[in-house]
Structure formats: structure tokens, C-alpha cells
Motif scaffolding. Structure first.
Motif, PDB file in Angstrom:
ATOM      1  N   PHE A 252       1.936 -27.200 -71.844  1.00  0.00           N
ATOM      2  CA  PHE A 252       0.801 -26.000 -71.807  1.00  0.00           C
ATOM      3  C   PHE A 252       1.564 -25.031 -72.458  1.00  0.00           C
ATOM      4  N   GLY A 253       2.815 -24.730 -72.272  1.00  0.00           N
ATOM      5  CA  GLY A 253       3.169 -23.461 -72.959  1.00  0.00           C
ATOM      6  C   GLY A 253       3.471 -23.614 -74.650  1.00  0.00           C
ATOM      7  N   ALA A 254       3.561 -24.824 -74.995  1.00  0.00           N
ATOM      8  CA  ALA A 254       3.729 -25.235 -76.379  1.00  0.00           C
ATOM      9  C   ALA A 254       2.114 -25.109 -77.039  1.00  0.00           C
ATOM     10  N   GLY A 255       1.092 -25.447 -76.105  1.00  0.00           N
ATOM     11  CA  GLY A 255      -0.187 -25.559 -76.637  1.00  0.00           C
ATOM     12  C   GLY A 255      -0.655 -24.013 -76.601  1.00  0.00           C
ATOM     13  N   ILE A 256      -0.214 -22.980 -75.747  1.00  0.00           N
ATOM     14  CA  ILE A 256      -0.696 -21.897 -75.749  1.00  0.00           C
ATOM     15  C   ILE A 256      -0.006 -21.064 -77.004  1.00  0.00           C
TER      16      ILE A 256
ATOM     17  N   SER B 224      -3.418 -31.611 -85.407  1.00  0.00           N
ATOM     18  CA  SER B 224      -2.465 -32.423 -85.469  1.00  0.00           C
ATOM     19  C   SER B 224      -1.078 -31.747 -85.088  1.00  0.00           C
ATOM     20  N   THR B 225      -0.927 -30.522 -85.312  1.00  0.00           N
ATOM     21  CA  THR B 225       0.388 -29.865 -85.155  1.00  0.00           C
ATOM     22  C   THR B 225       0.415 -29.851 -83.704  1.00  0.00           C
ATOM     23  N   ASN B 226      -0.658 -29.668 -82.988  1.00  0.00           N
ATOM     24  CA  ASN B 226      -0.636 -29.619 -81.356  1.00  0.00           C
ATOM     25  C   ASN B 226      -0.174 -30.997 -80.887  1.00  0.00           C
TER      26      ASN B 226
ATOM     27  N   HIS C 197       3.323 -31.685 -81.340  1.00  0.00           N
ATOM     28  CA  HIS C 197       4.249 -30.831 -80.346  1.00  0.00           C
ATOM     29  C   HIS C 197       4.209 -31.602 -78.880  1.00  0.00           C
ATOM     30  N   LEU C 198       2.979 -31.897 -78.640  1.00  0.00           N
ATOM     31  CA  LEU C 198       2.949 -32.568 -77.464  1.00  0.00           C
ATOM     32  C   LEU C 198       4.020 -33.788 -77.252  1.00  0.00           C
ATOM     33  N   THR C 199       3.606 -34.683 -78.347  1.00  0.00           N
ATOM     34  CA  THR C 199       4.440 -36.011 -78.346  1.00  0.00           C
ATOM     35  C   THR C 199       5.827 -35.672 -78.266  1.00  0.00           C
TER      36      THR C 199
END
Length: 70
Positions: A19-23, A30-32, A35-37
Motif C-alpha cells: 500500500f505504501g508503494a502504491g501511494i 504497469s509501474t505499479n 512495484h507490487l510484484t
């Protein structure tokens, strides 16, 4: 702490990091996804390493040999 409690801690830290990386790093779908992966992969790898070390200490392959005086 037990195996289950620490596994839950790893899961919670992974969800918070996702969640922190998404925010913080919202640059596109594609970048999100990348990061999630990466965060999920890092969390699973760290948990796997911890689990192997933890379980290896429960039943060691090499049994300590006591000397005659002990």
C-alpha cells in the motif's frame, strides 16, 4: 514468538509495504504492477529464508556430541 505469529507479521509488513508503494510511487498501471510484484517477491523470499532458518533450528541435522566429562 511462534511460527504463525511471525508469519503473520511478515504478511502484515508486506501488505503495508504494498500500500505504501502504491501511494508513494503512483506512476501508472504497469509501474505499479512492477512495484507490487517486487514487494511481494521480496516479502516471500525473506519469509522463506526466515522459515528455513527457524525450522532448521527445531531439528538440527548434526546432533551435538557430549564429551565424557559432561
Amino acid at each position: 514468538m511462534g511460527f504463525v505469529v511471525t508469519s503473520l507479521i511478515f504478511a502484515v509488513v508486506g501488505v503495508i509495504a504494498s500500500f505504501g508503494a502504491g501511494i508513494c510511487c503512483n506512476r501508472g498501471p504497469s509501474t505499479n504492477l512492477l512495484h507490487l510484484t517486487l514487494i511481494i517477491t521480496a516479502t516471500v523470499c525473506c519469509w522463506t529464508m526466515w522459515a528455513i532458518v527457524y525450522l532448521a533450528q527445531l531439528n538440527p541435522l548434526i546432533v551435538p556430541v557430549l564429551s565424557e566429562g559432561e
